[in-house]
Write an enzyme that holds these catalytic residues in place. Structure first.
Site, short mmCIF file in Angstrom:
data_model
loop_
_atom_site.label_atom_id
_atom_site.label_comp_id
_atom_site.label_asym_id
_atom_site.label_seq_id
_atom_site.Cartn_x
_atom_site.Cartn_y
_atom_site.Cartn_z
N SER A 127 25.43 81.03 16.06
CA SER A 127 26.61 81.82 16.39
C SER A 127 26.43 83.28 15.98
CB SER A 127 27.84 81.27 15.69
OG SER A 127 28.10 79.95 16.10
N1 SAH Z 1 27.21 76.25 13.61
C1 SAH Z 1 26.08 76.84 14.31
C2 SAH Z 1 26.35 76.99 15.78
C3 SAH Z 1 25.95 75.80 16.51
S1 SAH Z 1 26.12 75.85 18.25
C4 SAH Z 1 25.71 78.16 13.65
O1 SAH Z 1 25.96 78.35 12.49
O2 SAH Z 1 25.12 79.01 14.28
C5 SAH Z 1 27.07 74.39 18.50
C6 SAH Z 1 26.41 73.10 18.13
O3 SAH Z 1 27.35 72.07 18.44
C7 SAH Z 1 25.13 72.77 18.89
O4 SAH Z 1 24.09 72.56 17.99
C8 SAH Z 1 25.50 71.47 19.64
O5 SAH Z 1 24.43 70.56 19.73
C9 SAH Z 1 26.62 70.91 18.79
N2 SAH Z 1 27.51 69.97 19.48
C10 SAH Z 1 27.99 70.00 20.74
N3 SAH Z 1 28.79 68.95 20.99
C11 SAH Z 1 28.83 68.21 19.85
C12 SAH Z 1 29.48 67.00 19.46
N4 SAH Z 1 30.27 66.31 20.30
N5 SAH Z 1 29.28 66.55 18.20
C13 SAH Z 1 28.51 67.22 17.32
N6 SAH Z 1 27.86 68.37 17.62
C14 SAH Z 1 28.02 68.87 18.87
#
Ligand code: SAH
Length: 219
Positions: free
Chosen positions: A70
């Site tokens: 993010s």
């Molecule tokens: N928190 C991260 C951003 C991650 S992007 C940071 O610090 O940068 C969002 C994440 O959500 C991705 O890795 C994706 O695989 C995950 N995701 C999407 N749908 C999901 C679900 N139903 N359960 C768990 N994780 C999920």
């Protein structure tokens, strides 16, 4: 394992980090503890070496498998909203990704539970946090739509992927007085929402437009 803290020094120097902190302040982040935490967590260790030189820019970056780390401003904004509205010390994060937001959150709460649906990302995130001596996080591979009822109810739940509608299970796993921070909407037209669970109703507040990868249903 030794953390390659100084790798790419220059690109990841104090000055580069100061520039990011200034930008976050200019955009309206006011919490000094959030700004300090962002300054101190080495974001370059959460992305591929090839992207390290861009890791202190205020942008989302690819982390593989179609996912992103993010944008620092969004991490700061969500963390600020969470710490100013959550009273307790137990939170759930959905969408661990590379673990960057998890590392930021870990210094503000006694216990952080985090769920990721892509196993390889979860394994790497776990290793990174261990290398940084962060021990108050419990990781789970699974579907965040369903939350993690075993350790709930939570004082706060933070979702790092956009859902078309509010997931019922997450609302149910909030403590009375607890808050859920979640982007809601379709790609390119999402709104960051803060939902507070009161004794007999949920209260909703809009925090602005955002752009997240989708929250996928199922593992
Ligand atoms: N928190 C991260 C951003 C991650 S992007 C940071 O610090 O940068 C969002 C994440 O959500 C991705 O890795 C994706 O695989 C995950 N995701 C999407 N749908 C999901 C679900 N139903 N359960 C768990 N994780 C999920």
């Amino acid at each position: 394992m030794e953390i390659p803290e100084n790798k790419g020094i220059g690109m990841t120097s104090d000055r580069t980090r100061d520039r990011l902190i200034k930008r976050l302040k200019d955009q309206g982040i006011v919490s000094n503890s959030v700004l300090e935490r962002i300054r101190n967590v080495p974001r370059h260790l959460f992305v591929d070496e090839a992207l390290a030189s861009r890791s202190y820019e205020d942008t989302a970056l690819p982390i593989g498998l179609g996912q992103t780390i993010s944008q620092p401003y969004i991490v700061a904004k969500m963390t600020e909203a969470l710490i100013s509205s959550v009273k307790g010390d137990c939170i759930l994060e959905i969408g661990t990704g590379c673990g960057y937001q998890t590392a930021i959150l870990s210094s503000f709460f006694k216990k952080v539970y985090t769920i990721e649906r892509i196993r390889s990302l979860l394994i790497k995130a776990k290793q990174r946090l261990r290398d940084m001596n962060i021990y108050n996080v419990q990781f789970r591979h699974g579907d965040g739509w369903k939350g993690w009822s075993k350790y709930g109810p939570y004082d706060g739940i933070i979702v790092a992927a956009a859902a078309p509608e509010l997931p019922d299970d997450l609302l149910e796993q909030l403590n009375i007085g607890g808050v859920l921070i979640i982007p809601i909407g379709l790609p390119r037209e999402q709104e960051l929402m803060l939902i507070k669970r009161n004794y007999d109703h949920y209260e909703t507040k809009k925090l602005g437009s955002v752009s997240f990868v989708p929250l996928v249903k199922g593992e």
